[in-house]
Design a protein around this motif. Structure first.
Motif, short mmCIF file in Angstrom:
data_model
loop_
_atom_site.label_atom_id
_atom_site.label_comp_id
_atom_site.label_asym_id
_atom_site.label_seq_id
_atom_site.Cartn_x
_atom_site.Cartn_y
_atom_site.Cartn_z
N PHE A 3 5.70 -5.72 2.06
CA PHE A 3 5.54 -5.94 0.63
C PHE A 3 5.46 -7.43 0.32
O PHE A 3 6.03 -8.26 1.03
CB PHE A 3 6.72 -5.34 -0.16
CG PHE A 3 6.70 -3.84 -0.23
CD1 PHE A 3 6.12 -3.19 -1.30
CD2 PHE A 3 7.25 -3.09 0.79
CE1 PHE A 3 6.09 -1.81 -1.36
CE2 PHE A 3 7.22 -1.70 0.75
CZ PHE A 3 6.64 -1.06 -0.34
N GLU A 4 4.76 -7.74 -0.77
CA GLU A 4 4.74 -9.08 -1.33
C GLU A 4 5.12 -9.03 -2.82
O GLU A 4 6.17 -9.52 -3.22
CB GLU A 4 3.36 -9.73 -1.17
CG GLU A 4 3.07 -10.13 0.26
CD GLU A 4 1.71 -10.82 0.39
OE1 GLU A 4 0.95 -10.84 -0.61
OE2 GLU A 4 1.41 -11.32 1.49
N ARG A 5 4.28 -8.40 -3.65
CA ARG A 5 4.54 -8.36 -5.09
C ARG A 5 5.78 -7.55 -5.44
O ARG A 5 6.49 -7.88 -6.38
CB ARG A 5 3.32 -7.78 -5.82
CG ARG A 5 2.09 -8.68 -5.80
CD ARG A 5 0.93 -8.06 -6.58
NE ARG A 5 0.43 -6.85 -5.91
CZ ARG A 5 0.65 -5.62 -6.34
NH1 ARG A 5 1.40 -5.40 -7.40
NH2 ARG A 5 0.14 -4.59 -5.69
N ARG A 6 6.04 -6.49 -4.73
CA ARG A 6 7.14 -5.59 -5.07
C ARG A 6 8.25 -5.62 -4.02
O ARG A 6 8.95 -4.63 -3.81
CB ARG A 6 6.63 -4.16 -5.23
CG ARG A 6 5.60 -4.02 -6.35
CD ARG A 6 5.09 -2.60 -6.46
NE ARG A 6 4.14 -2.45 -7.55
CZ ARG A 6 3.49 -1.31 -7.83
NH1 ARG A 6 3.72 -0.24 -7.09
NH2 ARG A 6 2.65 -1.25 -8.84
N ARG A 7 8.44 -6.76 -3.38
CA ARG A 7 9.39 -6.84 -2.28
C ARG A 7 10.82 -6.52 -2.73
O ARG A 7 11.52 -5.74 -2.10
CB ARG A 7 9.34 -8.22 -1.63
CG ARG A 7 10.35 -8.36 -0.48
CD ARG A 7 10.27 -9.73 0.17
NE ARG A 7 8.99 -9.91 0.82
CZ ARG A 7 8.22 -10.98 0.68
NH1 ARG A 7 8.59 -11.96 -0.12
NH2 ARG A 7 7.08 -11.07 1.33
N THR A 8 11.26 -7.14 -3.84
CA THR A 8 12.64 -6.92 -4.30
C THR A 8 12.87 -5.46 -4.63
O THR A 8 13.90 -4.87 -4.27
CB THR A 8 12.95 -7.80 -5.53
OG1 THR A 8 12.78 -9.17 -5.16
CG2 THR A 8 14.38 -7.58 -5.99
N LEU A 9 11.92 -4.82 -5.33
CA LEU A 9 12.04 -3.41 -5.66
C LEU A 9 12.09 -2.56 -4.40
O LEU A 9 12.92 -1.64 -4.28
CB LEU A 9 10.88 -2.97 -6.55
CG LEU A 9 10.80 -1.47 -6.85
CD1 LEU A 9 12.04 -1.01 -7.62
CD2 LEU A 9 9.52 -1.14 -7.63
N PRO A 55 2.21 -5.55 8.48
CA PRO A 55 0.94 -6.26 8.68
C PRO A 55 1.19 -7.76 8.82
O PRO A 55 2.18 -8.29 8.35
CB PRO A 55 0.16 -5.96 7.38
CG PRO A 55 0.85 -4.80 6.76
CD PRO A 55 2.29 -4.88 7.18
N VAL A 56 0.26 -8.40 9.48
CA VAL A 56 0.31 -9.86 9.59
C VAL A 56 -0.39 -10.43 8.36
O VAL A 56 -1.55 -10.12 8.09
CB VAL A 56 -0.38 -10.34 10.87
CG1 VAL A 56 -0.40 -11.86 10.92
CG2 VAL A 56 0.33 -9.78 12.09
N THR A 57 0.29 -11.25 7.60
CA THR A 57 -0.28 -11.81 6.37
C THR A 57 -0.31 -13.33 6.47
O THR A 57 0.54 -13.94 7.11
CB THR A 57 0.57 -11.42 5.15
OG1 THR A 57 1.91 -11.86 5.36
CG2 THR A 57 0.56 -9.91 4.96
N SER A 68 0.83 -1.20 0.00
CA SER A 68 0.00 0.00 0.00
C SER A 68 0.88 1.26 0.00
O SER A 68 2.11 1.19 0.04
CB SER A 68 -0.89 0.01 1.24
OG SER A 68 -0.09 0.11 2.42
N ALA A 69 0.21 2.42 -0.04
CA ALA A 69 0.95 3.68 0.04
C ALA A 69 1.73 3.77 1.35
O ALA A 69 2.86 4.29 1.40
CB ALA A 69 -0.02 4.86 -0.09
N VAL A 104 5.94 4.52 2.80
CA VAL A 104 6.42 5.36 3.90
C VAL A 104 7.47 4.60 4.70
O VAL A 104 8.48 5.17 5.14
CB VAL A 104 5.25 5.79 4.81
CG1 VAL A 104 5.75 6.55 6.03
CG2 VAL A 104 4.26 6.64 4.02
N MET A 105 7.26 3.30 4.89
CA MET A 105 8.25 2.47 5.59
C MET A 105 9.56 2.39 4.80
O MET A 105 10.64 2.38 5.38
CB MET A 105 7.70 1.06 5.83
CG MET A 105 6.40 1.04 6.61
SD MET A 105 6.50 1.91 8.19
CE MET A 105 4.97 2.85 8.12
N VAL A 106 9.45 2.35 3.48
CA VAL A 106 10.65 2.37 2.64
C VAL A 106 11.42 3.66 2.86
O VAL A 106 12.65 3.66 2.98
CB VAL A 106 10.27 2.20 1.16
CG1 VAL A 106 11.49 2.39 0.26
CG2 VAL A 106 9.66 0.82 0.92
#
Length: 387
Positions: free
Chosen positions: A132-138, A193-195, A9-10, A14-16
């Motif tokens: 992140f999940e889908r964009r974790r590496t980025l 988040p807990v996923t 999410s957006a 912010v965490m990045v």
């Protein structure tokens, strides 16, 4: 529990941003030590080997304590861990600025900066990975570009401040600024988040896992060589005729190139897979020491710094992604923290041994050759992962 929808999410970005700022400040300060080496050695009447122990203890502390800070962020959350790092960084550098003997400065600098980096790096990388999940590496790649840009900015800045203020007051300035940045980051950051999904390996399961052990050994071998230039490349360049700020800027070049490596190799990893790109990084870093061995002047040193930096950037960015993919994310802080103790041991050994070799032989040749051999040994080891 926070909903899984918060992932990617957006707020995740912010965490990045918080992770970027935290590693910019902490690693920028840690990797600026090459600028302090000569003036501190001169004042304390110590050789390069003895003074390099400052960096060795620091790197051993921040990588070694990563095992504790990683577990702590899994248990207590990132805010408390970052605040501990802020206090340690500011107090450690303030105490170093007042040191009257080498061993006092060794303890205050090593523990202060080491704890500061330990509380910033592993926890924040783990936090970003969990958001992140889908964009974790980025996302990891963007976050850890702070290491490269911090090195690019702080190393030459420290050299200029030392010329203007002396090394003691420069430590005070950097300590106050670094602590302030970590406090601001602590106010912004939040646990991921807990996923749903499979649980990560426990630490006990990880250390019994063959691939985890191979990554650990490969990282340790490479790290003996990797951190030698951060300490000794400026001194080498000065002996070759470069001015102090230009010599210190070589560490900044490594940082700038690592920024490109983190982003570009993140894109490459999306096509080739994180592990294959990770292995390529080992080859790039190990082979780069052949350029340093050429002894071809400042231009060749810049080329060496660029090649090493690109591989180093990918190594830092892709390591957490490889661990997350192969071993899970729910205990990622602890898994990364234990893994990074290999880098702590390697970095603690490499810089003092290189300094001692230079003091004993009057030449950098043996130190550079050793880095080349160990770097390539790390590459051959990481090639066996997944086979």
């Amino acid at each position: 529990m926070r909903p899984a929808a918060s992932v990617d999410s957006a707020r995740s970005w912010v965490m990045v941003a918080a992770a970027f700022a935290a590693v910019f400040a902490s690693f920028g300060i840690a990797y600026s030590f090459g600028a302090f080496l000569e003036p501190m050695a001169e004042e304390f009447g110590a050789g390069r080997g003895a003074t390099s122990t400052f960096f060795a203890l620091t790197s051993l502390t921040y990588f070694g304590l990563g095992a504790l800070s990683g577990v702590a962020v899994d248990r207590y959350g990132p805010r408390r861990v970052l605040l501990v790092g802020a206090v340690a960084l500011g107090a450690g550098l303030a105490a170093t600025s007042q040191a009257g003997e080498l061993w006092i400065g060794l303890v205050t600098y090593g523990l202060g900066v080491g704890i500061g980096v330990a509380c910033a790096y592993v926890p924040m990388v783990a936090v970003v990975s969990g958001w992140f999940e889908r964009r974790r590496t980025l996302a990891i790649g963007v976050a850890v570009t702070g290491i490269g840009l911090g090195t690019l900015t702080v190393a030459p800045l420290a050299a200029a401040l030392i010329d203007a203020l002396g090394w003691r007051d420069t430590h005070l300035v950097l300590g106050a600024a670094g602590a302030a940045v970590l406090v601001v980051c602590a106010l912004v950051v939040a646990p991921p988040p807990v996923t749903p999904g499979p649980a990560a390996l426990t630490l006990g399961e990880a250390v019994r896992n063959r691939d985890y052990r191979r990554i650990y050994l490969a990282s340790g071998l490479l790290s003996v060589a990797l951190f030698v230039p951060f300490v000794h490349l400026p001194g080498y360049a000065e002996e070759a005729g470069a001015e102090r700020v230009a010599a210190a800027a070589l560490v900044g070049v490594i940082g700038a190139a690592s920024t490109a490596g983190r982003l570009v190799l993140g894109v490459v990893a999306a096509r080739t897979g994180a592990l294959r790109a990770f292995q390529w990084c080992f080859l790039t870093m190990g082979a780069s020491f052949a350029l340093w061995a050429l002894d071809g002047g400042y231009g060749v040193l810049v080329t060496f710094a660029v090649v090493l930096g690109v591989g180093y950037g990918g190594f830092v960015a892709l390591g957490p992604a490889v661990v997350a993919e192969r071993f899970g994310t729910t205990r990622l802080g602890g898994l990364l923290g234990v893994l990074y103790t290999s880098a702590g041991i390697g970095s603690a050994v490499g810089a003092p041994l290189a300094g001692a070799a230079v003091d004993a032989t009057g030449s950098y040749a043996w130190a550079i050759a050793g880095c080349l051999v160990l770097g390539l040994a790390g590459y051959l080891t990481v090639l066996t992962v997944g086979r």
